[in-house]
Design a protein around this motif. Sequence first.
Motif, PDB file in Angstrom:
ATOM      1  N   LEU A   3       2.285  -7.608   7.476  1.00 36.59           N
ATOM      2  CA  LEU A   3       0.973  -7.074   7.102  1.00 36.59           C
ATOM      3  C   LEU A   3       0.128  -6.789   8.341  1.00 36.59           C
ATOM      4  O   LEU A   3      -0.600  -5.794   8.390  1.00 36.59           O
ATOM      5  CB  LEU A   3       0.253  -8.063   6.187  1.00 36.59           C
ATOM      6  CG  LEU A   3       0.839  -8.224   4.782  1.00 36.59           C
ATOM      7  CD1 LEU A   3       0.094  -9.306   4.015  1.00 36.59           C
ATOM      8  CD2 LEU A   3       0.790  -6.912   4.025  1.00 36.59           C
TER       9      LEU A   3
ATOM     10  N   PHE B 258       0.647  -3.513   9.921  1.00 34.00           N
ATOM     11  CA  PHE B 258       0.021  -2.326   9.344  1.00 34.00           C
ATOM     12  C   PHE B 258      -1.259  -1.946  10.059  1.00 34.00           C
ATOM     13  O   PHE B 258      -1.771  -0.847   9.856  1.00 34.00           O
ATOM     14  CB  PHE B 258      -0.283  -2.555   7.860  1.00 34.00           C
ATOM     15  CG  PHE B 258       0.923  -2.410   6.975  1.00 34.00           C
ATOM     16  CD1 PHE B 258       1.478  -1.162   6.748  1.00 34.00           C
ATOM     17  CD2 PHE B 258       1.492  -3.503   6.371  1.00 34.00           C
ATOM     18  CE1 PHE B 258       2.588  -1.028   5.941  1.00 34.00           C
ATOM     19  CE2 PHE B 258       2.598  -3.378   5.566  1.00 34.00           C
ATOM     20  CZ  PHE B 258       3.157  -2.132   5.344  1.00 34.00           C
ATOM     21  N   LYS B 259      -1.785  -2.840  10.849  1.00 31.56           N
ATOM     22  CA  LYS B 259      -3.004  -2.514  11.582  1.00 31.56           C
ATOM     23  C   LYS B 259      -2.760  -1.407  12.600  1.00 31.56           C
ATOM     24  O   LYS B 259      -3.709  -0.832  13.119  1.00 31.56           O
ATOM     25  CB  LYS B 259      -3.541  -3.756  12.296  1.00 31.56           C
ATOM     26  CG  LYS B 259      -3.921  -4.886  11.370  1.00 31.56           C
ATOM     27  CD  LYS B 259      -5.091  -4.522  10.477  1.00 31.56           C
ATOM     28  CE  LYS B 259      -6.377  -4.460  11.265  1.00 31.56           C
ATOM     29  NZ  LYS B 259      -7.529  -4.203  10.380  1.00 31.56           N
TER      30      LYS B 259
ATOM     31  N   SER C   4      -1.461   1.427  11.938  1.00 26.34           N
ATOM     32  CA  SER C   4      -1.799   2.696  11.314  1.00 26.34           C
ATOM     33  C   SER C   4      -3.209   2.626  10.756  1.00 26.34           C
ATOM     34  O   SER C   4      -3.527   1.730   9.980  1.00 26.34           O
ATOM     35  CB  SER C   4      -0.809   3.003  10.176  1.00 26.34           C
ATOM     36  OG  SER C   4      -1.241   4.127   9.443  1.00 26.34           O
TER      37      SER C   4
ATOM     38  N   LEU D  76      -3.059   2.711   6.992  1.00 28.07           N
ATOM     39  CA  LEU D  76      -2.526   1.531   6.308  1.00 28.07           C
ATOM     40  C   LEU D  76      -3.126   0.247   6.838  1.00 28.07           C
ATOM     41  O   LEU D  76      -2.634  -0.837   6.512  1.00 28.07           O
ATOM     42  CB  LEU D  76      -1.000   1.485   6.474  1.00 28.07           C
ATOM     43  CG  LEU D  76      -0.245   2.714   5.945  1.00 28.07           C
ATOM     44  CD1 LEU D  76       1.230   2.589   6.259  1.00 28.07           C
ATOM     45  CD2 LEU D  76      -0.458   2.895   4.458  1.00 28.07           C
ATOM     46  N   SER D  77      -4.159   0.384   7.614  1.00 30.96           N
ATOM     47  CA  SER D  77      -4.702  -0.825   8.228  1.00 30.96           C
ATOM     48  C   SER D  77      -5.310  -1.757   7.206  1.00 30.96           C
ATOM     49  O   SER D  77      -5.463  -2.953   7.471  1.00 30.96           O
ATOM     50  CB  SER D  77      -5.765  -0.444   9.259  1.00 30.96           C
ATOM     51  OG  SER D  77      -6.831   0.243   8.629  1.00 30.96           O
TER      52      SER D  77
ATOM     53  N   GLY E 258      -3.177  -4.472   6.538  1.00 32.11           N
ATOM     54  CA  GLY E 258      -3.192  -5.467   7.594  1.00 32.11           C
ATOM     55  C   GLY E 258      -4.346  -6.423   7.488  1.00 32.11           C
ATOM     56  O   GLY E 258      -4.293  -7.532   8.036  1.00 32.11           O
TER      57      GLY E 258
END
Lengths: 214, 1024
Positions: free
Chosen positions: A82, A85-86, A88, A91-92, A95
Motif C-alpha cells: 500500500l 502506491f504513494k 503514483s 493511486l496514492s 497508500g
Amino acid sequence: MTINLIATYAAAVLTVLIFSYLLGDNFLYRIAVHLLVGAAAGYSLIVTVESVIIPWITLTLIGGFANPNFAIGLIPLLVGVLLAFKISPRLSRFGNLGLAFVLGIGGAVAIWGAVAGTLLPLAVDVAHSFTPATAINGFIALIGTLSTLIYFTYIGVRRSSGEVTQPLPIQLIGRVGQGFIVVTLGATFALVILSALTIFTGVIVNRLLVLKPG
Amino acid sequence: MSKDRPLFDDEWLPGWLTDAGITSAGPSAESLAQQRPQTGGLTMPDPFANAVIPPVRTGGTAAVPRWMEQAPGQSQEIDAGVPAWMQRGSLNVIEPSSLPLPMWMRRKVEDAAAPISEPDLSALPMPDLDAFAPPQPSGAPQTVATPKYTAETLDPLPWLPGVSNPLDQPVPIAMTDSNWLSETSDPANPPGMNTAGDEADRNTGEQPAQPGPRGLRRLVKPSTGELKGETSQPATPPPNDAANLTYEAWERTQAEQAQAPQHQTDEELLGAVPDWLATVENPSAAEPPASSVAGGPEFMPDWFAGLEEQSQNAAPDWFNPAEIANTPLTGPTNVPIISEPVGTDAGSPVDALALDWMSDLPDLPGFSTVESPVELSPESTSLPLELPPAETGATDDIPTWMRELNPDESAVPPSSGGTPDWLADVPRVSDHAPVASHESAEVPAADLPEWLAALQPGVSNEAPLPAEADPSPSGQLNLGRNVSSADIDALMSLPMVSHVEPDPVPSPSMPLDPGSLSLEESDLDSILGPMPAAATPEAAPPAEIGPKVPHSRRTGLSRAVETHTANAPKPPAEPEVAPVRPATALPEFVADMRPSDVPVQFKIGGVVEIGVEEAPLSQLTDQLRQLRDHALAFKPPEPPPTASAGPLADLAGPLAVEPVIVRAATSASPSAISAVGGASDAQLRRVDVIRRLLEIEGTESTTAGASRPKAAARPAARVNVERLIVSLILLALLIAPFFTHVLNVVTPPDTSAPTAAQSAVFNAMDGLVAKQPIMVAFEYGPTGAGELDDLARDLLHDLFKHGAKPVIVSTDFAGAMHAESLLSTFGHDANELQALNRTADQPLLARTDYVVLRYLPAGAAGVRTMVSAVYRGGLEAQTEFTTDLEGQISGLSLSDLAALRNGPVIVLAETPEDVRNWAEQYRAPADASAVPAKIILATSAAADATASTYSAALPQTIIGPLVGLRDATLYEELRQPPTTPTATDRLLQRWQSVGLGAWAAAGLILFGALFGLLGSFRRREARR
C-alpha cells in the motif's frame, strides 16, 4: 596501502571538501554532500532489503500456508504494498491506508512512551525535588515548567480595536517562560557546539593527524 | 365529478361475484336502485349519477341474477346489443324507438325559420395556453338557432342499404331548417371537434356534459348558469315530484318527455364541440355540469340517479377493456389535421358515391355501437376533422361538414373568412392526403423511430426500409391495423406516423406526440405546444388561413404554427424523396416531449448520486419552461485571462479583481481606495503592498528582456567573511592543542574520583558475567563517531574484558553499519586484542564474539518491537534475533534472550530523541516476574541534558549517563589506562582542543552578541 589507509585518505579529502563550504557553496562541497547522501541512500536500501525484508520473507512467507507465520507475514507486506502506491499520484490514496497504519502505530507508541516514560517520571521528579534541601531547585523547576507551558498558550481576547492579544497576566508569565526557554535553548545550543567540537577533534585525530608523518 | 365514483371497480371483484351479477356499481347498481326509494333514497356511488339518461326499460330475466329476479315490479329484459359491461348486472335496455339514432339526432328542430348566418369565425374561441383567461362573451351575432334533431325528424328517413353507420345516412334535414351549423357560431363549440362528451350528449338527449374519456371529460365544463337555465324547462318534472314517482311512472314520464319537442339551446350543443375548446372559452366550465346536478332530479327520481343507461363511450375507463379495438373513437384523433377543404358548391347534392365512401367512416361520435342496431364497420378508424362550410346549400340533405368528409369533393380552397380562427392556425394537410384508414395508416417499421416502432404493436424494430415504401399520409395518426373503434386515450397513445413521402404541395402538418395528445393531462400545451421542428423537413410553411389573429389573442396553437413556420425548413425546389433517417434519430420536438428512458444522473458533492427521470417538455410548467429557456440561453462567462507574470501569475478566476480597485491600487493612494470601497486599514495596507509588488513587477517586466540573459548566469559564490573568520579562528584553536601545549588552558578531567553516574556505570559493567550477551544500541552514525567512538570503544572494551557478548542493535541503519565497522576495527586492533589478552590471530569475530543485529526500523516502534522480542519471544524474537546485519544467522539462542532480559542495555545515543526513545520504550512488561530493564546511557554532549533528566527521573532504570569526551577520557583513565604514551597524549590533546574550542566558541558568541548590540545602538543613534 591497505584498504583502511585508502579509506582514511578518502575520508580526509572528503572532510576538506566539506570544509570548503567556508568559502561558500561550491562544487567541491556539493560533491561531498552528494556522495554522502547517495552513499547513505544506497546503503539504507541495501540494509533494508538485506536485513529486514529478506529475513522477514524467509521467516514468514517461505513455505506458504504451511508456514505458521504466513498470515502474519502478509500483513506488513500488504502495508508495504500500500505504501508503494504513494509513488503514483493517481493511486496514492491507497497508500494512505498503509501510511495511516504506520503513523497510527507510531503515534500510539510515541504517546504511550511519552506519558509513561517522560511526563509522569518528570512530574514525579519535580515533585520530589520539593525537599528542604532542594526547595529552591524545585521552585525554579516548578516556575520554569508552568511559565513555559503558559507561554505556549494561544488563547487571547479581542480588543476594541479588533486586535487579538493575550491577557496581561498571561503575557507576563509567558515572558518568564520565554526566558526559561531561551536559557534551555542556549544550554542545548552550547551542548551541541560542544558536541560538534568534540566531533571535530575526533575527525582531526582520526582523520587528519593519522596522516601526519612521524 | 368523482364524488359518485364507485368504491370498487367491477374488475376488482372476484369472478364468482360478477357471475352472480353482484357488482359494486354500474349495471348492478340499477338493481339496487330499484330498492332505493324504500331505503331512504340512498344512492350508490356512480360516475353517471348526475347524468340524465334516456328512458330505459327493464325486462327479461335471462341474465338477471336470482336475487334480482325476486325484485318486485320489474320486468327485466336483456338486450344482446347492450355492451358487456352493462350486461353484467344491468337490466337497462335501450328503448327500441331510440335505437336507430342517438338521442341528439332525434331532436326536433324547433326553430326552423331561424336564419342561418355565417358563423363569426373570428369570434371562435382560441385556446390560449398562457392566459386561460375567461373568454369574453363573443360579440358574434347569435342568430343561429340551436340544432334540433329529434327522433321524429330522423326516424322516418329510410336508411340506405349497406350503410352501417347511421351517420352515413343522409340526414333529411333541410339546411335552411337545420340549425346545426349554428354550432359553429357557438364560440365554445367549433364543429367537427366532437368528443366523447358530445357523443354522450347525443346519446342521452338532454344529457349534458356526460363524462367522456379522461381528460376530455375534465375539460367539459359548461356554464353553470346556462345549464341552470336549461334545467328550467317546463317539460321537466319538478324534482320533488320525480322523487315521489315510482319507476313505472317515471318511465312513462320520460317516454313522454322524449316524444315532446325539446328546446335546444346553445349550451346544449357544447357536446358538439371539443370539450377542451369549451373549457377554454368558458372558464366556468371547469365546474361540474350544473344540469347534471340540478337537472337530474327534474328528469328522474333521486333513487334512480346514477342508474340510467350510459353509452359505452361514456363509460369510464375502468369499464372499458384494455383492448382498444372495442373502444369507440370519441375524441379528435387528428385535431390539427385539416383535410381537403370543402368546396363552396354546397348546393350540389350528395350522390351515392359519397355514401359509399361514407361507409368507410369510422365509428363516429354519436354512433355508438350500443345504440346502433347496425353492426359498425370495423374498418373505420379515423375521422378527420373538417371545417364547416361557409355557406351551405339549402337543398343539402346532409350537413356540409359531412359532405366534406368525402375526399372526392371538389377541392376549392377555403376562403380565409370561412375558416375559423382556431382552425386557421392549424396547418393544412395536403390536398391529396387521403383519409386515414387502417390500411393506409400502416407504416413500415423502418420509417418509424425505434421508440415509435416499439409502441406500435406488431411492428418490429428491424432495419429501416426505404422511405418510398411508406404509404402513410403525413401527420396522420396511426390507428393500428385492427382498430375499429378506439378509446381516446388509446388513440392518443398510438404512434404518430411521420411524414416521409414528399408532398407535391407541401403542407406542414401538425405532428402530434402521443404523449402530448394524451388529453388526460388536460394540458393544451401538451397538445399544441411542441412543434415539429423536424417532422416534415420538406414541408412548406402553411398558408395563412383565416383572418389574422392579434398577437395578444394568439393562442398556443397559433404560436405553434408560427413557430413551426419559422423553424420549418424551406421546401426544396423539386420534390425529393425524403432521406431515410435512422430509426434512432428522433425529431427534436419528439425528443423534447419524450422523457428519457435513462434517468438523468446527478452528483452532489461528487459523492451522492441520484437519478432523476427526465420529464417531457410538454409537462413542464410555464415557470419551468422559462427557467429552461433561461438555462439554455445562459452562457458561462469566459474565464479571466491568467496573468503571465507577477505575483498572480498562472492564477485566474478566484483572483478576478475589480477594475476600480485595481486602478485605485495602481494609480491612486490607499485613501482613494478607502473612499471607493470603504476598506479598512488592514485592507489598505495590503493593497499598498500589492501595489508596490505590482510596481516592482512592472519594472521587472519592462526590463525582463534585458535582464534575462544575466539572470540565467549563476551568481558567483559570495564569501561570508564573518563566517570565514569565525571558522578559521575555531579551526586554529582546535588544531593548535595537537601541536603545542601553550594553549592547554583547560583543566584536565579529575580522574581521582568518579562521579555517581560514572560509578553506577562501572558497577553495572562489573556485574557482567562471562558469555553474557549484552545489548548495545548504537544510536549514532558516522556523524557522531568523533564524539562517541571513544566512549563506545571503552564500553566495548569493558564488555569484552568481562567476557560479555555484545549484541549490537540500532534504529539507525548508519548506526548499525558504523557499529559493524567499529567492531571490525576494534576486533582486529592489536592493542585492543592485547588488552583483552588476545593475540593478533584471535580477533573478535562477528556472530561469535559479538553480533550486529539488523537495524530496527520505525524508531520508537522498533525499540518497542525489540522490547517485545526480548521479553515475550515468539515471532518477534525470531525476526529480530535470527539474522544479523549481513543477513547471516546470528547464532543467538533462547538462553541468550533470557540473559538479555537480565542484563543492562547500553545505549550510545547521539541525539536527545534517541535517548527519549530508549528511555521511554525500553521498559519491562508490567508482570511482576519480569526483571526491570536497565539502561546504561552513554550520550553525546548534545544529549547530556536529556540523558541527565531521564537519569534523574528514572533512577531505577537509567544508569549513567556517560557524556561524550569527558566521560570517555575519565572512563579510559579509570578503567582502561592507555597502553602507549601517544594514546595518552592524544587523549589529553583532544581534551585541550575541545576545551579551547569551547572557550573560543563562547568568546565568539559573546563577541558577536556585543558586536550586534553595539551595532543596534549605533543604528538607533543614527536614526535619531
